[in-house]
Write a protein that holds these residues in place. Structure first.
Motif, PDB file in Angstrom:
ATOM      1  N   SER A  52      44.495  40.975  33.574  1.00 30.63           N
ATOM      2  CA  SER A  52      43.953  41.622  32.821  1.00 30.63           C
ATOM      3  C   SER A  52      42.716  40.845  31.854  1.00 30.63           C
ATOM      4  N   LYS A  54      39.679  42.044  30.677  1.00 28.15           N
ATOM      5  CA  LYS A  54      39.736  43.021  29.550  1.00 28.15           C
ATOM      6  C   LYS A  54      40.795  43.299  28.834  1.00 28.15           C
ATOM      7  N   THR A  55      41.539  43.384  29.130  1.00 24.82           N
ATOM      8  CA  THR A  55      42.506  44.610  28.262  1.00 24.82           C
ATOM      9  C   THR A  55      43.375  42.880  27.593  1.00 24.82           C
ATOM     10  N   ASP A 133      34.188  43.023  37.831  1.00 28.59           N
ATOM     11  CA  ASP A 133      33.446  44.458  37.586  1.00 28.59           C
ATOM     12  C   ASP A 133      32.023  44.836  37.754  1.00 28.59           C
ATOM     13  N   ASN A 137      30.988  40.853  35.472  1.00 26.72           N
ATOM     14  CA  ASN A 137      31.559  40.129  34.753  1.00 26.72           C
ATOM     15  C   ASN A 137      33.243  39.567  35.269  1.00 26.72           C
ATOM     16  N   GLU A 139      36.365  40.601  35.818  1.00 27.20           N
ATOM     17  CA  GLU A 139      37.830  42.036  34.738  1.00 27.20           C
ATOM     18  C   GLU A 139      38.982  40.877  35.068  1.00 27.20           C
ATOM     19  N   ARG A 140      39.415  40.377  35.796  1.00 27.81           N
ATOM     20  CA  ARG A 140      40.680  40.234  36.218  1.00 27.81           C
ATOM     21  C   ARG A 140      41.013  38.675  37.077  1.00 27.81           C
TER      22      ARG A 140
END
Length: 189
Positions: A52, A54-55, A133, A137, A139-140
C-alpha cells in the motif's frame, strides 16, 4: 460469482436464506481458496506480495517469506526493510523500477539478488502491477516474486557445457587437420 451462487443455494434450500450460513459457507470457501493458493505458491516456488503506497503497509505470502529465508514472526516487511535484504549493487535498479511503476507504467519487472540471513545469495524476479486511486495516483503495487537461482545456474552450466563442446570440436578439427597434413607428407602427396 461464488458468493452469489452460495447465497442462491441457501435461499433455495430454506426459502428464507440464512445470512449466517451464507457467511459461514463463504468463509469456508475463502479458506479453501487461500489454502489452494498457498499450496500452488509453494509448489511453483512463487510468492505474492502487496504494498500500500499510501499507508506503507506490506503483505507477503508465506512463500515470499520462504523465498527470502525469513519468517513472519521475525521480519516485518516495510519499504526500507525489504530493500535492506537486496544486494546493495541491485538496489538502484530496483528503485528505478519501482519509481517507474509508481509514476509512468502500470506494470514492472525487475531482477535482483537478495541476501538471506544465512548469507546465501539468491537471484529473484519480481513482477507487479500498479493500482490507481480515484484521483489517478498510485494507491498500491502488487505482484509475484520467484527465485530463479537454480534456473539461472542451470542455464549458465548449459552455456558453459556448450562452449566446452565447441572448443573440443575446434580442437579435434585442428588435430584432424594436422594429422591429415602429416599423412599427406608421409604418403608423398
Amino acid at each position: 460469482s461464488i458468493l452469489n451462487n452460495t447465497a442462491e443455494k441457501f435461499q433455495m434450500q430454506d426459502g428464507k436464506g440464512s445470512a449466517d450460513r451464507v457467511a459461514a459457507e463463504a468463509l469456508e470457501h475463502l479458506r479453501k481458496v487461500r489454502a489452494h493458493l498457498a499450496d500452488a505458491e509453494r509448489i511453483a516456488h512463487v510468492g505474492s506480495w502487496e504494498w500500500s503506497v499510501k499507508t506503507g503497509e506490506f503483505y507477503w505470502s508465506d512463500q515470499t517469506y520462504r523465498i527470502f529465508g525469513l519468517s513472519p514472526e521475525d521480519f516485518q516487511p516495510t519499504y526500507e526493510t525489504v530493500f535492506s535484504k537486496m544486494h546493495p549493487a541491485d538496489q538502484p535498479g530496483v528503485q528505478q523500477g519501482v519509481e517507474k511503476a509508481l509514476s509512468v507504467s502500470d506494470s514492472y519487472s525487475v531482477q535482483f539478488r537478495i541476501i538471506r540471513p544465512s548469507g546465501e545469495i539468491r537471484l529473484i524476479v519480481s513482477e507487479g502491477q500498479r493500482e490507481l486511486d480515484d484521483d489517478g495516483n498510485a494507491e498500491r503495487l502488487y505482484g509475484a516474486v520467484w527465485d530463479i537461482t537454480e534456473r539461472s545456474l542451470l542455464e549458465a552450466n548449459q552455456i558453459a557445457q556448450s562452449q566446452k563442446m565447441q572448443t573440443m570440436g575446434q580442437f579435434a578439427g585442428g588435430i584432424a587437420h594436422d594429422f591429415n597434413n602429416m599423412l599427406q607428407v608421409i604418403l608423398g602427396n
